[in-house]
Every structure is written in C-alpha cells, then in structure tokens.
Motif scaffolding. Structure first.
Motif, short mmCIF file in Angstrom:
data_model
loop_
_atom_site.label_atom_id
_atom_site.label_comp_id
_atom_site.label_asym_id
_atom_site.label_seq_id
_atom_site.Cartn_x
_atom_site.Cartn_y
_atom_site.Cartn_z
N LYS A 20 32.88 42.15 35.70
CA LYS A 20 33.01 42.51 34.29
C LYS A 20 33.35 43.98 34.33
CE LYS A 20 31.83 41.88 29.67
NZ LYS A 20 32.96 41.56 29.23
N ASP A 21 34.06 44.79 33.67
CA ASP A 21 33.93 46.06 33.73
C ASP A 21 34.70 46.62 32.26
OD1 ASP A 21 33.70 48.64 34.90
OD2 ASP A 21 35.94 48.76 35.47
N LEU A 22 34.13 47.65 32.04
CA LEU A 22 34.48 48.62 31.03
C LEU A 22 35.53 49.72 31.57
CD1 LEU A 22 34.55 49.46 27.81
CD2 LEU A 22 32.61 50.95 28.28
N ILE A 23 36.67 49.87 31.09
CA ILE A 23 37.79 50.80 31.51
C ILE A 23 37.48 52.03 30.62
CG2 ILE A 23 39.95 51.77 32.08
CD1 ILE A 23 40.44 48.40 32.62
N SER A 24 37.15 53.41 31.27
CA SER A 24 36.70 54.52 30.10
C SER A 24 38.16 54.95 29.68
CB SER A 24 36.05 55.39 30.59
OG SER A 24 36.68 55.96 31.92
N GLN A 25 38.28 55.58 28.32
CA GLN A 25 39.51 56.25 28.04
C GLN A 25 39.66 57.09 29.06
OE1 GLN A 25 40.97 54.83 25.74
NE2 GLN A 25 42.47 56.47 25.16
N MET A 66 31.24 36.40 29.87
CA MET A 66 32.11 36.92 29.07
C MET A 66 31.76 36.72 27.49
SD MET A 66 35.95 34.86 29.34
CE MET A 66 37.07 35.86 29.08
N LYS A 67 32.46 37.90 26.93
CA LYS A 67 31.54 37.77 25.61
C LYS A 67 32.33 37.00 24.57
CE LYS A 67 32.14 42.33 24.74
NZ LYS A 67 32.19 43.75 24.10
N HIS A 68 33.83 36.63 24.81
CA HIS A 68 34.72 36.14 24.03
C HIS A 68 35.21 34.77 24.87
CE1 HIS A 68 34.48 39.33 21.27
NE2 HIS A 68 34.66 40.10 22.13
N PRO A 69 34.38 33.82 25.14
CA PRO A 69 34.82 32.59 25.74
C PRO A 69 35.74 31.80 25.09
CG PRO A 69 32.62 32.21 24.95
CD PRO A 69 32.88 33.64 24.78
N ASP A 70 35.93 31.73 23.75
CA ASP A 70 36.89 31.06 22.90
C ASP A 70 38.04 31.60 22.48
OD1 ASP A 70 34.82 29.09 22.59
OD2 ASP A 70 33.79 29.91 20.98
N ARG A 71 38.31 32.89 23.14
CA ARG A 71 39.53 33.76 22.89
C ARG A 71 40.68 33.04 23.47
NH1 ARG A 71 38.97 40.15 23.36
NH2 ARG A 71 38.05 39.82 21.33
N SER A 100 37.06 40.72 31.67
CA SER A 100 36.39 39.83 32.69
C SER A 100 37.31 39.33 33.59
CB SER A 100 35.75 38.63 31.76
OG SER A 100 34.54 38.85 31.01
N VAL A 101 36.67 39.33 34.88
CA VAL A 101 37.72 38.78 35.78
C VAL A 101 37.01 37.45 36.34
CG1 VAL A 101 38.52 39.49 38.33
CG2 VAL A 101 37.83 41.06 37.01
N VAL A 102 38.00 36.66 36.17
CA VAL A 102 37.86 35.03 36.59
C VAL A 102 38.73 34.66 37.71
CG1 VAL A 102 37.90 32.75 35.56
CG2 VAL A 102 37.34 34.66 33.87
N ARG A 103 37.97 34.01 38.52
CA ARG A 103 38.53 33.28 39.81
C ARG A 103 39.02 31.95 39.51
NH1 ARG A 103 38.83 34.86 44.61
NH2 ARG A 103 37.07 36.05 44.20
N TYR A 142 47.35 38.18 35.73
CA TYR A 142 47.08 37.21 37.06
C TYR A 142 47.72 37.80 38.08
CZ TYR A 142 47.98 33.01 40.00
OH TYR A 142 48.02 32.52 40.82
N HIS A 143 46.65 38.02 39.10
CA HIS A 143 47.06 38.70 40.44
C HIS A 143 46.31 37.78 41.71
CE1 HIS A 143 48.14 41.22 43.46
NE2 HIS A 143 46.71 41.55 43.96
N GLU A 144 46.95 37.26 42.42
CA GLU A 144 46.38 36.25 43.53
C GLU A 144 45.67 35.32 42.81
OE1 GLU A 144 44.47 38.71 46.26
OE2 GLU A 144 46.37 39.68 47.08
N ASP A 145 44.29 34.89 42.98
CA ASP A 145 43.74 33.73 42.32
C ASP A 145 42.77 34.25 41.29
OD1 ASP A 145 41.92 34.88 44.02
OD2 ASP A 145 40.97 32.92 44.82
N LEU A 146 42.96 35.64 40.73
CA LEU A 146 42.35 35.93 39.79
C LEU A 146 42.76 36.45 38.47
CD1 LEU A 146 40.32 38.85 41.93
CD2 LEU A 146 39.54 36.63 41.24
N LEU A 147 42.09 35.92 37.36
CA LEU A 147 42.67 36.41 35.97
C LEU A 147 41.75 37.58 35.65
CD1 LEU A 147 43.19 33.03 34.07
CD2 LEU A 147 44.92 34.55 34.73
N TYR A 148 42.46 38.56 35.04
CA TYR A 148 41.79 39.79 34.38
C TYR A 148 41.86 39.84 33.03
CZ TYR A 148 41.91 41.50 39.03
OH TYR A 148 41.58 41.60 40.60
N LEU A 149 41.05 39.09 32.21
CA LEU A 149 41.16 38.76 31.03
C LEU A 149 40.49 40.03 29.90
CD1 LEU A 149 40.34 35.11 31.22
CD2 LEU A 149 42.53 35.96 31.11
N GLY A 150 41.18 40.29 28.97
CA GLY A 150 40.64 41.34 28.03
C GLY A 150 39.57 40.68 27.08
#
Length: 87
Positions: A74-79, A1-6, A54-57, A35-43
């Motif tokens: 972790k993934d980059l979503i293209s434009q 995760m690039k921004h753990p303090d966000r 970043s996807v965090v369980r 938030y979906h099931e036990d995962l967080l999808y964080l910008g």
C-alpha cells in the motif's frame, strides 16, 4: 485496504514504465486501477488529488467480476511526484 467494498474498473498496462506514467501523469477516479503481470493496483484513497493504491496479487477469479487475492503493498503517491499537467 481501506475500501474493500469499492467496485473497481481497471486497465491493463504492458510495462512498468507504462504503469508509472499512468499513475503519476494523470488524475484517475477513486474506483480505478491498473493490472500489470499478476498484480492489481487499486485506487484506495479518499481523494483524487491524493492518490493511494493498494496492490493485490491475484490468486484466482470467481465468475465474471470476482477476484480473490492478497494485498501485498500500500502506498500514498505524493502530489510532488505527479505530472506537471496535473498541478
């Protein structure tokens, strides 16, 4: 995760389809997630027009705002994959 303090805000989505639509058909602030099931999808990107998540369980919560978890993806979503209204 690039921004753990966000500090993140997030919304719960009911289905994988809702998650895909939320991520690809809208532009969200950098500190937003889902938030979906036990995962967080964080910008975790640097720019709103090039979202990266970043996807965090979730392993446990601490207090009112703390979440302890493990980054699992972790993934980059293209434009190109984003909704037409955002072009």
């Amino acid at each position: 995760m690039k921004h753990p303090d966000r500090i993140f805000s997030f919304m719960e989505v009911e289905s994988e389809d809702d998650l895909v639509k939320a991520i690809t058909e809208h532009t969200w602030p950098l500190c937003y997630g889902f938030y979906h099931e036990d995962l967080l999808y964080l910008g975790d990107g640097d720019r709103e027009d090039a979202p990266e998540y970043s996807v965090v369980r979730i392993e446990r919560t601490e207090g009112h705002h703390g979440i302890v978890g493990t980054e699992v993806w972790k993934d980059l979503i293209s434009q190109q994959g984003r909704g037409a209204q955002d072009h």
